[in-house]
Enzyme design. Structure first.
Site, PDB file in Angstrom:
ATOM      1  N   GLU A   1     -17.332   7.138  -4.846  1.00  0.00           N
ATOM      2  CA  GLU A   1     -18.041   6.590  -6.002  1.00  0.00           C
ATOM      3  C   GLU A   1     -19.558   6.688  -5.865  1.00  0.00           C
ATOM      4  O   GLU A   1     -20.274   6.642  -6.858  1.00  0.00           O
ATOM      5  CB  GLU A   1     -17.665   5.104  -6.191  1.00  0.00           C
ATOM      6  CG  GLU A   1     -16.226   4.903  -6.605  1.00  0.00           C
ATOM      7  CD  GLU A   1     -15.793   3.448  -6.539  1.00  0.00           C
ATOM      8  OE1 GLU A   1     -16.635   2.553  -6.757  1.00  0.00           O
ATOM      9  OE2 GLU A   1     -14.607   3.195  -6.248  1.00  0.00           O
TER      10      GLU A   1
ATOM     11  N   ASP B   1       0.820  -1.218   0.000  1.00  0.00           N
ATOM     12  CA  ASP B   1       0.000   0.000   0.000  1.00  0.00           C
ATOM     13  C   ASP B   1       0.848   1.260   0.000  1.00  0.00           C
ATOM     14  O   ASP B   1       0.401   2.323  -0.402  1.00  0.00           O
ATOM     15  CB  ASP B   1      -0.845   0.011   1.274  1.00  0.00           C
ATOM     16  CG  ASP B   1      -2.301  -0.159   0.971  1.00  0.00           C
ATOM     17  OD1 ASP B   1      -2.607  -0.882   0.009  1.00  0.00           O
ATOM     18  OD2 ASP B   1      -3.127   0.435   1.692  1.00  0.00           O
TER      19      ASP B   1
END
Ligand code: ADP
Length: 383
Positions: free
Chosen positions: A316, A130
């Site tokens: 989103e 990450d």
């Protein structure tokens, strides 16, 4: 625990899904096979149980033998990893060495790797970090103004997280804009339970809002984001709290949950706000205000701004949160077209800015696909 069996070349997913509410009476695993969604309850299951259910499902579908490469998401790779790595004894040791930097995440990642190595002994195992994407940050962005020895001896610096997602959506944004990624200056906002923004110049991360750990920066579901660094000391003296208690509260009882007193789930807070709940309103307003501040701050790392990109469960799906945030960003020429914004939810990607204004894009992140792609790339076609 999220998983997907992917053919990297096409992105086709033979099986995907996630395990939720583990270690509770409502624990369950959801499998997606084609258009079919199967929910398997498994009360009180832990990660190992959930992984066994995944193996059983692969066997049922006769897919276990198809698994040639396993890409593992690993949260912290410190300064050691700026790209994915094939997992061997040395890499395992390096991931273990990063445990002090991510005491909750890296041990869980290691347990997952070991279980998968046992289940898929013939597959190649690749760690995708990450933190890796943000290793291109310049020193001016990653250093804290603290004693130099803390950095040299203890690795106290900003690392950043959600790199796989920021990298993926930057690439998708370039495609949507029809321009090469190498020419673009983007600010990407990954807003899920954890939240971070990144400045992406020519496809490389040049700054991001998370730091030494994933607590720094934005308001999140249960994480505070930035607070005064004297807070631990103040609460120890005023409230008699220990270091561990304050750290735990900043990670688990703060953010949207702490401000609203209601919950960490944005959907729940939006419904409560609509019903007049003052705490929910405050939580949404603080979230948006601080997000806008960080987006504006990220622009400083770039010579220009070609587009702002929203992604993650909130980015989103929440037209309301995008609109709230963009209201603070007129200074940067960022706008919101009400109709486009309202339409761009639930898997719909696209542009939400007003005609002729600076692009604001909604992109669906796909970390599983990016992990698969990176793992396949590392193996150079051997997959
Ligand atoms: P994670 O970081 O765990 O991967 P997600 O990216 O799935 O999390 O994001 C979870 C967040 O997205 C939650 O706050 C959830 O309320 C929010 N979210 C998901 N769907 C919607 C929606 N339709 N409207 C508003 N918020 C949503």
């Amino acid at each position: 625990m999220k998983f997907a069996l992917i053919r990297p070349a096409t992105g086709e997913q033979a099986l995907s899904g996630l395990a939720e509410r583990l270690r509770s009476s409502e624990a369950h695993v959801t499998f997606r096979v084609g258009d079919q969604k199967i929910q398997t309850p498994c009360p009180d299951a832990d990660y190992a149980d959930a992984f066994r259910l995944l193996l059983a499902e692969l066997d049922r579908l006769d897919l276990r033998g198809d698994v040639r490469v396993v890409g593992h998401r690993v949260v912290h790779g410190g300064e050691r990893f700026s790209r994915p790595a094939r997992i061997d004894a040395e890499v395992l040791e390096q991931i273990r060495a990063c445990i002090p930097l991510a005491p909750l995440h890296n041990p869980a990642n290691l347990a997952g790797i070991e279980a998968a190595q046992e289940a898929f002994p013939d597959a190649a195992h690749i760690a995708v970090f990450d933190t890796a994407f943000h290793q291109t940050m310049p020193e001016v962005a990653y250093r804290y103004a603290v004693p130099d020895a803390w950095y040299r001896e203890h690795g106290v610096r900003r690392y950043g997280f959600h790199g796989t997602s920021h990298a993926f959506v930057a690439g998708e944004a370039a495609r949507m804009l029809g321009r090469p990624l190498t020419d673009l200056n983007l600010v990407t906002a990954h807003l899920g339970n954890g939240c971070s923004v990144a400045a992406v110049r020519g496809g490389q991360s040049v700054d991001t809002s998370m730091g030494l750990t994933p607590l720094e920066g934005l308001v999140m579901g249960t994480r505070s984001g930035d607070v005064d660094p004297n807070l631990h000391d103040y609460l120890a003296r005023q409230a008699g709290l220990t270091l561990a208690q304050v750290t735990d509260a900043l990670n688990r009882e703060s953010g949207l949950l702490g401000l609203s007193g209601l919950g960490s789930d944005l959907r729940e807070l939006e419904a409560a706000d609509a019903a007049g709940h003052a705490g929910a309103r405050l939580a949404l307003d603080v979230f948006a205000y601080r997000l806008a501040q960080k987006i504006a701050g990220m622009a400083v790392a770039l010579p220009g701004l070609d587009a702002l990109v929203f992604t993650g469960g909130i980015g989103e799906n929440s037209a309301d949160m995008r609109a709230r945030t963009l209201r603070h960003l007129a200074l940067l020429g960022l706008t919101c077209d009400e109709d486009r914004n309202a339409r761009t939810v639930r898997g719909e990607a696209g542009a939400i800015h007003q005609e002729g204004a600076r692009p604001v894009l909604v992109v669906n992140t796909d970390e599983e696909r990016m992990i698969a792609q990176q793992a396949a790339d590392l193996l150079g076609g051997q997959a």
